[in-house]
Structure formats: C-alpha cells, structure tokens
Scaffold this motif. Structure first.
Motif, PDB file in Angstrom:
ATOM      1  N   UNK A   1       0.676  -1.303   0.177  1.00  0.00           N
ATOM      2  CA  UNK A   1       0.049   0.170  -0.312  1.00  0.00           C
ATOM      3  C   UNK A   1       1.162   1.227  -0.370  1.00  0.00           C
ATOM      4  N   UNK A   2       1.874   1.527   1.025  1.00  0.00           N
ATOM      5  CA  UNK A   2       2.953   2.678   0.827  1.00  0.00           C
ATOM      6  C   UNK A   2       3.362   2.856  -0.562  1.00  0.00           C
ATOM      7  N   UNK A   3       3.817   1.901  -1.577  1.00  0.00           N
ATOM      8  CA  UNK A   3       4.637   1.879  -2.337  1.00  0.00           C
ATOM      9  C   UNK A   3       3.328   2.449  -3.137  1.00  0.00           C
ATOM     10  N   UNK A   4       2.386   1.292  -3.478  1.00  0.00           N
ATOM     11  CA  UNK A   4       0.970   1.939  -4.964  1.00  0.00           C
ATOM     12  C   UNK A   4       0.598   3.501  -3.929  1.00  0.00           C
ATOM     13  N   UNK A   5       0.982   4.013  -2.818  1.00  0.00           N
ATOM     14  CA  UNK A   5       0.517   5.376  -2.264  1.00  0.00           C
ATOM     15  C   UNK A   5       1.427   6.033  -3.002  1.00  0.00           C
ATOM     16  N   UNK A   6       3.057   6.335  -3.404  1.00  0.00           N
ATOM     17  CA  UNK A   6       3.938   6.588  -3.665  1.00  0.00           C
ATOM     18  C   UNK A   6       3.336   6.932  -5.153  1.00  0.00           C
ATOM     19  N   UNK A   7       2.940   5.823  -5.930  1.00  0.00           N
ATOM     20  CA  UNK A   7       3.098   5.921  -7.011  1.00  0.00           C
ATOM     21  C   UNK A   7       0.965   6.913  -6.797  1.00  0.00           C
ATOM     22  N   UNK A   8       0.647   6.424  -6.599  1.00  0.00           N
ATOM     23  CA  UNK A   8      -0.393   7.215  -6.666  1.00  0.00           C
ATOM     24  C   UNK A   8      -0.212   8.571  -6.251  1.00  0.00           C
TER      25      UNK A   8
ATOM     26  N   UNK B   1      -9.357  18.189 -11.833  1.00  0.00           N
ATOM     27  CA  UNK B   1      -9.712  18.238 -10.845  1.00  0.00           C
ATOM     28  C   UNK B   1      -9.593  16.459 -10.362  1.00  0.00           C
ATOM     29  N   UNK B   2     -11.066  16.398 -11.346  1.00  0.00           N
ATOM     30  CA  UNK B   2     -11.187  15.289 -10.692  1.00  0.00           C
ATOM     31  C   UNK B   2     -10.301  13.519 -10.491  1.00  0.00           C
ATOM     32  N   UNK B   3      -9.968  13.876 -11.482  1.00  0.00           N
ATOM     33  CA  UNK B   3      -8.517  12.498 -11.470  1.00  0.00           C
ATOM     34  C   UNK B   3      -7.945  11.914 -10.381  1.00  0.00           C
ATOM     35  N   UNK B   4      -6.741  13.095 -10.206  1.00  0.00           N
ATOM     36  CA  UNK B   4      -6.369  13.805  -9.419  1.00  0.00           C
ATOM     37  C   UNK B   4      -6.854  13.411  -7.881  1.00  0.00           C
ATOM     38  N   UNK B   5      -7.736  14.298  -7.788  1.00  0.00           N
ATOM     39  CA  UNK B   5      -8.145  13.691  -6.048  1.00  0.00           C
ATOM     40  C   UNK B   5      -8.915  12.388  -5.965  1.00  0.00           C
ATOM     41  N   UNK B   6      -9.532  11.599  -7.130  1.00  0.00           N
ATOM     42  CA  UNK B   6     -10.145  10.554  -7.166  1.00  0.00           C
ATOM     43  C   UNK B   6      -9.409   9.462  -6.851  1.00  0.00           C
ATOM     44  N   UNK B   7      -7.843   9.385  -7.707  1.00  0.00           N
ATOM     45  CA  UNK B   7      -6.840   8.557  -7.324  1.00  0.00           C
ATOM     46  C   UNK B   7      -6.394   8.191  -5.810  1.00  0.00           C
ATOM     47  N   UNK B   8      -6.429   9.144  -5.403  1.00  0.00           N
ATOM     48  CA  UNK B   8      -5.745   9.187  -3.997  1.00  0.00           C
ATOM     49  C   UNK B   8      -7.047   8.858  -2.799  1.00  0.00           C
ATOM     50  N   UNK B   9      -8.107   9.072  -2.874  1.00  0.00           N
ATOM     51  CA  UNK B   9      -9.531   8.881  -2.434  1.00  0.00           C
ATOM     52  C   UNK B   9      -9.939   7.501  -2.427  1.00  0.00           C
ATOM     53  N   UNK B  10      -9.394   6.725  -3.685  1.00  0.00           N
ATOM     54  CA  UNK B  10      -9.410   5.503  -4.265  1.00  0.00           C
ATOM     55  C   UNK B  10      -8.281   4.852  -3.065  1.00  0.00           C
TER      56      UNK B  10
END
Length: 481
Positions: free
Chosen positions: A80-87, A261-270
């Motif tokens: 999750x951490x590695x995926x988070x950095x990439x997200x 606007x929506x793509x970046x915050x949707x990726x991080x929220x998911x």
C-alpha cells in the motif's frame, strides 16, 4: 550571383524516431475526443475502489499468507505504501495529461515513443492478466455459493485449469463475456452498474469483519514472521497486483468530467479507502483462522465465517457478495485494457480496429470484443498463482515509468498547468521507483523471464510495424517536407 542551393528536408535519425515525444494535448484536443464525458468524481473514485478491492481480499490471502504468515498484514501495508507513492505521481500526471491510455500516454508525452511502447506492453500484461486472475478467483466463489445453496458445485473439469486438475475454467470465461456485453452497451450504464456493485462489496466486507472479529484469537499471531522479512516481501509481491485498480482511474481520462480536477483526487481517495479495507479484512481473517490453514484454501473468507458460526449462511452471504462484487473488478479491468488499446490505435501503434467507436453506444465495441476473447482464453486455461505474479510485475514496471515521467515532465515543462503537484519532489518519485524495484527482486525468476519475453515481443512489434505507422512520425515527416 551565387548559385541557389536546394535545401532538402533532413529526416529524423533512427534514434530520434525511437524517442520522439508526443505533444501534450491542448484543451481543444481534449474536448474533441469521440468518447463521451459522463463520469463524475464519485464514480471515478468507485472505479478505483471497484477495480481494486476483491482481487487482494477475496482470494489472494490463500497465496500470500503461506509466504508471509501473519506478517502478511505488513505485506499489505508495504504494498500500500509503494502504491501510495506511485498514486501521488499518477495524480500529478492525470491532472496534467488528462487523456485515455494511462501511463502509456504519460510515457509518450515525456519519455518518447519507444519507452511508451514498453509501458504499453506492461499495461497490456497488467490488465489482461489481472482480469483473467480475478475471473479465476470468481469461479471459486461461484462454486462455494452453489454448494451452500444447492448442495453441489461445478465439476472440476469445467471450473479449473489443466494445472489444477481440470480442463477449462468455464465460469471465468462466462464472467468476462458478461462484462464485455455490459461495456458495449455504454460507459454510463457500466459505471452505474459498477457503483452499485462496489457499494454492495463494501457492505459485504464490513459484514465479514464484524463476524470474523467474534472469533478473534490472539494466539494466531504468536509466530508472526515464520519466513522472516523475505517472506513479508514475497507476500508484497503477490499482493501488489491488488492495487491495479488505482491505475484504472487514469484510463478514464477522456470520459471523466472536469478531468484535471477529478482524476487526481479520485486516485488518492481510492487509495485511502482500498488500503484501509485491505488491512482491516486481513487482520480480522488472521485473528479468526490460523495462518497454516490458508494454504490451498478456496473461497477463503466464506470458509472462515462458516467455521466461526458453525453454519453455512454467513459464508453464503460473503460468497454471494464476492460473486457480485468481483464482477465489478473484471468490468473495470476490461474497461482499462480497451482504453489503453484505443489510445495506442489512435497513435498508429496498434491496429486501426481498436479505435473504432460505435455511433450508438459511443464505446470501442470491436476493441472490447477482441480484448474480452483473449482475456477469456487466459482465464480459462491458466492457474491463479501464476496470473497473480505476472500482474504484479506488469503493474510495478508501469508504476516505475510513471514515477520517472513525473521527474522528466517537471524538468521539461516547468510552467505546465498542474491541478495537483506531488509534494517533496523529487523524493516521492524516487522512493516510488525504489519501492517498486525492491518488490520486483523478490518475484520468481520465471515470472521475470516471461515478463521480459513479453515486453520484448511488444517492442519487436513496434520496431517492425508500429514505428512505420506512427501518427506522430507521419506528422513530423509531413512538417519536414
């Protein structure tokens, strides 16, 4: 008067052709896409959640727990951490280059045409194989549900691969066909179906957590790391394909409303939702069942609840939720695969048929049929363990390129409009690349070999066919003439 010398256009060298960079899309080009913008922020977030939750929880525990033991919890956290950095890197690029194609398009606009084709190979592997892996896991829960409700399951010959003692996994193939038919009907209908299934999935997992905690036994965590840190990292390698759904959000760049606007915050929220649910379910499952019992266990979450309650009904509920919700994962993965091929075809790097859009449904219908047929064959004939690792390495390679692309684009286009900027640059992209490489080193040699051969084949296609048909190359040649 000196003679007039004819100036002949200078053609690009072979190396320049390989690393020619596609211009970033203008606002006019974004609005001119034949695909319909019908996906809002909430639906985008659920594409990420729906394409991710299920692959790691409903069946991968039986593969990852034997490798890591109870410390598989840390395997999820590390992945999750590695995926988070990439997200975070994906979020920056999604807000800067809001088009279909995900990291393929990002690489094309930053690193060049040859690297973009390499990334395309990774993505085609990532999405194609993960869709097949999910479908194989789905068939396990179909059998569990049939046995609980009617007292019989499908014969092994029709529900398992040859390596697992069967002939073909028919339920997995049927699932992919059903997803294809829904996608061909239209993006709006597919997104609505995904939203409903994801909400049902979250409720079902909440039910599992609540019941599993009633069977909590702290002794199950006594031998926490039976295989040491290497086991934890091996578990992370198996689990990592569970985060492929985060990438799927970025494939919807040309069908998202207000994409910058929506793509970046949707990726991080998911990412936040997915990681939290994964860890909670893993903790509950390990607290309710000894780690030694996970190996070879099919429909594991259902089996755990049946043991706790001493009856089949809780397992039936989870199996029913899994049958419905894993459908959403296959749906999103198939969606992502077709949009990547759509972008490649439009660029001239894949056959023209992949960019044809139906005038009725505004979807790439022929593309969807071809991709689903190939995915169904893989799901019907290959076992889940091999599919999981192949998805992981494809995902990791794509993540590495995305992280590198952020650094390149920051340097090349410092004034580019960015609706989201990765903090602590370049530390976040560098840590993302390092984390991905750390997980890759623990994958089996056969996985790395097959991956290398596959990407090599994709690059060979590019050198022999795609390079000559490149729309970017044709445009540059016309300008020079």
């Amino acid at each position: 008067m000196p003679p007039i010398t004819e100036v002949r256009p200078v053609s690009l060298s072979f190396r320049q052709q390989l690393f020619r960079v596609k211009p970033l899309p203008s606002d006019t080009e974004e609005k001119g896409s034949p695909l319909q913008r019908s996906i809002g922020f909430f639906q985008l977030t659920l594409i990420g959640v729906g394409g991710t939750i299920g692959t790691g929880i409903f069946f991968i525990l039986s593969e990852a727990v034997p490798a890591a033991g109870p410390a598989v919890i840390w395997s999820f956290v590390i992945a999750g951490i590695v995926a988070g950095l990439t997200a975070i890197c994906y979020a920056e690029l999604a807000g800067s280059v809001p088009v279909s194609g995900s990291s393929y398009s990002y690489a094309y606009s930053t690193l060049g045409e040859l690297p973009a084709m390499g990334v395309a190979g990774c993505l085609l592997l990532e999405y194609g194989v993960s869709g097949a892996a999910v479908a194989v896991g789905w068939s396990q829960y179909v059998n569990q549900l049939l046995e609980n409700l009617f007292g019989f399951g499908l014969p092994v010959a029709l529900s398992s691969s040859r390596e697992e003692g069967g002939i073909v996994n028919l339920p997995a193939m049927i699932l992919i066909a059903a997803c294809a038919s829904l996608l061909i009907r239209g993006t709006r209908e597919s997104v609505l179906a995904n939203t409903v299934m994801v909400l049902v999935k979250i409720l079902g997992l909440a039910f599992f957590i609540a019941v599993a905690f009633t069977g909590w036994n702290a002794d199950h965590f006594t031998n926490f790391t039976p295989n040491g840190f290497n086991g934890v990292m091996a578990g992370s390698g198996l689990i990592f394909f569970s985060f492929v759904g985060l990438d799927a959000v970025s494939t919807a760049g040309e069908e998202a409303k207000n994409p910058r606007r929506n793509l970046p915050i949707a990726i991080l929220a998911a990412l936040i939702v997915v990681t939290a649910i994964y860890v909670l379910v893993a903790v509950a499952a390990l607290g309710a069942q000894e780690s030694s019992r996970f190996e070879g266990q099919t429909a594991g979450l259902s089996a755990i609840l049946e043991t706790i309650v001493g009856a089949s009904w809780p397992g039936t509920v989870v199996a029913a939720v899994a049958v419905l919700s894993i459908f959403s994962i296959s749906l999103i993965v198939l969606f992502g695969q077709t949009r990547i091929l759509f972008a490649m075809s439009r660029d001239g790097l894949a056959p023209e048929i992949f960019q044809r859009v139906s005038t009725r449904s505004k979807t790439p219908a022929a593309n969807t049929l071809i991709v689903s047929a190939c995915m169904a064959l893989v799901a019907g004939l290959l076992p889940i363990s091999f599919l999981a690792e192949m998805t992981s390495i494809g995902t990791l390679a794509a993540f590495i390129v995305v992280s590198a692309a952020v650094m390149v684009l920051r340097r090349r286009e410092p004034g580019l409009e960015r609706s989201f900027k990765a903090p602590l640059h370049p530390l976040i992209p560098v840590l993302s690349i390092a984390g991905c490489l750390w997980i890759v080193k623990d994958l089996r040699p056969i996985t790395i070999l097959v991956f290398t051969v596959w990407v090599g084949a994709v690059l060979a296609w590019y050198l022999l066919v795609g390079r000559k048909n490149s729309m970017l190359g044709r445009g540059m040649a016309a300008d020079m003439n």
